[in-house]
Scaffold this active site. Structure first.
Site, PDB file in Angstrom:
ATOM      1  N   THR A   1       0.792  -0.909  -0.081  1.00  0.00           N
ATOM      2  CA  THR A   1      -0.130  -0.001   0.055  1.00  0.00           C
ATOM      3  C   THR A   1       1.247   1.241  -0.091  1.00  0.00           C
ATOM      4  O   THR A   1       1.845   1.292   0.451  1.00  0.00           O
ATOM      5  CB  THR A   1      -0.766   0.024   1.353  1.00  0.00           C
ATOM      6  OG1 THR A   1      -1.728  -1.059   1.275  1.00  0.00           O
ATOM      7  CG2 THR A   1      -1.826   1.174   1.064  1.00  0.00           C
TER       8      THR A   1
ATOM      9  N   ASP B   1       6.511  -3.711  -0.917  1.00  0.00           N
ATOM     10  CA  ASP B   1       5.787  -2.638   0.071  1.00  0.00           C
ATOM     11  C   ASP B   1       7.190  -2.418   0.129  1.00  0.00           C
ATOM     12  O   ASP B   1       7.236  -2.374  -0.143  1.00  0.00           O
ATOM     13  CB  ASP B   1       5.387  -3.400   1.300  1.00  0.00           C
ATOM     14  CG  ASP B   1       4.219  -2.884   2.114  1.00  0.00           C
ATOM     15  OD1 ASP B   1       3.312  -1.867   1.619  1.00  0.00           O
ATOM     16  OD2 ASP B   1       2.862  -3.421   2.863  1.00  0.00           O
ATOM     17  N   GLY B   2       6.228  -0.949   0.868  1.00  0.00           N
ATOM     18  CA  GLY B   2       6.466   0.443   1.029  1.00  0.00           C
ATOM     19  C   GLY B   2       6.867   0.595   2.631  1.00  0.00           C
ATOM     20  O   GLY B   2       6.550  -0.399   3.454  1.00  0.00           O
ATOM     21  N   ALA B   3       7.751   1.073   2.725  1.00  0.00           N
ATOM     22  CA  ALA B   3       7.823   1.839   4.016  1.00  0.00           C
ATOM     23  C   ALA B   3       8.141   3.286   4.140  1.00  0.00           C
ATOM     24  O   ALA B   3       8.263   4.385   3.791  1.00  0.00           O
ATOM     25  CB  ALA B   3       9.354   0.942   4.486  1.00  0.00           C
TER      26      ALA B   3
ATOM     27  N   LYS C   1       6.563   0.791   9.441  1.00  0.00           N
ATOM     28  CA  LYS C   1       5.483   0.595   8.035  1.00  0.00           C
ATOM     29  C   LYS C   1       3.536   1.211   9.138  1.00  0.00           C
ATOM     30  O   LYS C   1       4.104   1.750  10.409  1.00  0.00           O
ATOM     31  CB  LYS C   1       5.034   0.031   7.764  1.00  0.00           C
ATOM     32  CG  LYS C   1       6.259  -0.563   6.783  1.00  0.00           C
ATOM     33  CD  LYS C   1       6.193  -1.792   6.228  1.00  0.00           C
ATOM     34  CE  LYS C   1       4.362  -2.183   5.221  1.00  0.00           C
ATOM     35  NZ  LYS C   1       4.442  -0.828   4.569  1.00  0.00           N
ATOM     36  N   GLY C   2       2.452   1.819   8.228  1.00  0.00           N
ATOM     37  CA  GLY C   2       1.166   2.258   8.615  1.00  0.00           C
ATOM     38  C   GLY C   2       1.128   3.382   8.685  1.00  0.00           C
ATOM     39  O   GLY C   2       0.110   4.065   9.232  1.00  0.00           O
ATOM     40  N   GLY C   3       2.516   4.596   8.039  1.00  0.00           N
ATOM     41  CA  GLY C   3       1.573   5.875   7.466  1.00  0.00           C
ATOM     42  C   GLY C   3       0.814   5.884   6.850  1.00  0.00           C
ATOM     43  O   GLY C   3       0.035   6.948   6.711  1.00  0.00           O
TER      44      GLY C   3
ATOM     45  N   GLU D   1      -0.780  -5.011   6.573  1.00  0.00           N
ATOM     46  CA  GLU D   1       0.268  -5.205   5.741  1.00  0.00           C
ATOM     47  C   GLU D   1       1.359  -6.396   6.189  1.00  0.00           C
ATOM     48  O   GLU D   1       2.348  -6.955   5.692  1.00  0.00           O
ATOM     49  CB  GLU D   1       1.229  -3.914   5.831  1.00  0.00           C
ATOM     50  CG  GLU D   1       0.314  -2.921   4.728  1.00  0.00           C
ATOM     51  CD  GLU D   1       1.271  -1.771   4.961  1.00  0.00           C
ATOM     52  OE1 GLU D   1       1.219  -1.257   3.639  1.00  0.00           O
ATOM     53  OE2 GLU D   1       1.771  -1.645   5.909  1.00  0.00           O
TER      54      GLU D   1
ATOM     55  N   LYS E   1      14.030   7.554   3.297  1.00  0.00           N
ATOM     56  CA  LYS E   1      13.507   6.627   4.498  1.00  0.00           C
ATOM     57  C   LYS E   1      14.723   5.796   4.455  1.00  0.00           C
ATOM     58  O   LYS E   1      14.184   5.013   5.998  1.00  0.00           O
ATOM     59  CB  LYS E   1      12.137   5.790   3.803  1.00  0.00           C
ATOM     60  CG  LYS E   1      10.886   7.249   2.735  1.00  0.00           C
ATOM     61  CD  LYS E   1       9.686   6.059   2.780  1.00  0.00           C
ATOM     62  CE  LYS E   1       9.106   7.035   2.584  1.00  0.00           C
ATOM     63  NZ  LYS E   1       8.114   6.353   1.602  1.00  0.00           N
TER      64      LYS E   1
HETATM   65  C1  5RP Z   1       0.670   2.026   4.427  1.00  0.00           C
HETATM   66  C2  5RP Z   1       2.594   1.997   4.810  1.00  0.00           C
HETATM   67  C3  5RP Z   1       2.889   2.215   3.288  1.00  0.00           C
HETATM   68  O1  5RP Z   1       3.693   1.619   2.937  1.00  0.00           O
HETATM   69  C4  5RP Z   1       3.843   3.566   3.804  1.00  0.00           C
HETATM   70  O2  5RP Z   1       3.490   4.929   4.058  1.00  0.00           O
HETATM   71  C5  5RP Z   1       4.840   3.711   2.694  1.00  0.00           C
HETATM   72  O3  5RP Z   1       3.972   5.033   1.849  1.00  0.00           O
HETATM   73  P1  5RP Z   1       4.577   5.198   1.100  1.00  0.00           P
HETATM   74  O4  5RP Z   1       5.198   4.018  -0.196  1.00  0.00           O
HETATM   75  O5  5RP Z   1       3.399   6.562  -0.271  1.00  0.00           O
HETATM   76  O6  5RP Z   1       5.632   6.192   1.254  1.00  0.00           O
HETATM   77  O7  5RP Z   1       3.062   1.291   4.863  1.00  0.00           O
HETATM   78  O8  5RP Z   1       0.337   1.800   5.614  1.00  0.00           O
END
Ligand code: 5RP
Length: 225
Positions: A28, A83-85, A96-98, A105, A123
């Site tokens: 996400t 997934d992102g971070a 994570k969890g922004g 996740e 990051k």
């Molecule tokens: C969502 C997340 C995302 O992976 C995290 O916030 C990074 O998002 P982005 O790629 O938009 O910077 O943990 O719950």
């Protein structure tokens, strides 16, 4: 959406690790977004894949991209989660969890053989904690959970979306906790998850197997265990 070359480079690079026949975890956020678009191209080009998604938002995007989303009763294993971070350190520990999807996740990361983390270079940190740590809590008695975290020095802030309380895909709230620097992430993870009312927290300590870090000039660097 405005293109971000660093996120795009990382997001698209991760798709190179996908092989036909795999079951993929779809992350996400705005970096995983580029991975999902690339996976859509692979699927429409004939690659056989199945996927599970970590949020309603990513499920929707995957369906628009014609990526086959399967239900969890059809999942035997997840080969690769991408997934992102919000933050990562060189030991591949993450916050994570922004975007508020941390629980789904983590469930998917924990079920995956490998987890690739796609992120821009801003990051990568020496020590986790500058980014406020998201903690998902149940709404029942949330004020008590809030006070408990306050007493433990978390400096929690109830997440809002415009003027309303932010609600996760699981119907829960998020407290963003300001630690500054997290000196002992393993102990903090255990402490947080032992509090009644806490569902989970955004520390992902043993899941990532590779970071794919994108730069503004479109190059990528990879760090793995
Ligand atoms: C969502 C997340 C995302 O992976 C995290 O916030 C990074 O998002 P982005 O790629 O938009 O910077 O943990 O719950």
């Amino acid at each position: 959406m405005k293109q971000d070359p660093a996120k795009k480079a990382a997001g698209e690079k991760a798709a190179e690790y996908i092989k036909s026949g795999m079951t993929i975890g779809l992350g996400t956020g705005s970096t995983a977004y580029y991975t999902i678009l690339r996976i859509g191209e692979l699927v429409r080009g004939g690659m056989q894949l199945r996927a599970v998604a970590t949020s309603a938002q990513s499920t929707q995007l995957a369906m628009e991209q014609q990526i086959p989303i399967i239900s969890f009763d059809q999942v035997e294993k997840i080969d690769l989660d991408i997934d992102g971070a919000d933050e990562a350190d060189e030991q591949l520990q993450l916050i994570k969890g922004g975007g508020g999807a941390l629980l789904r996740e983590k469930i998917i990361a924990a079920a995956a053989t490998e987890m690739l983390v796609v992120m821009d270079a801003s990051k990568l940190v020496k020590r986790l904690g500058k980014f406020p740590l998201p903690v998902e809590i149940v709404p029942f008695g949330w004020e008590l959970t809030f006070r408990k975290l306050m007493a433990l020095g978390a400096a929690p802030v109830l997440r809002k979306k415009e003027n309303d309380v932010f609600i996760t895909d699981n119907g829960n709230y998020i407290l963003d906790c300001h630690y500054g620097e997290i000196a002992a992430p393993v102990a903090l993870h255990a402490q947080l998850n032992s509090i009644p009312g806490v569902v989970d927290n955004g520390l992902f300590l043993h899941y990532a197997t590779r970071l794919i870090i994108g730069y503004e000039d479109g190059t990528v660097r990879s760090l793995s265990r």
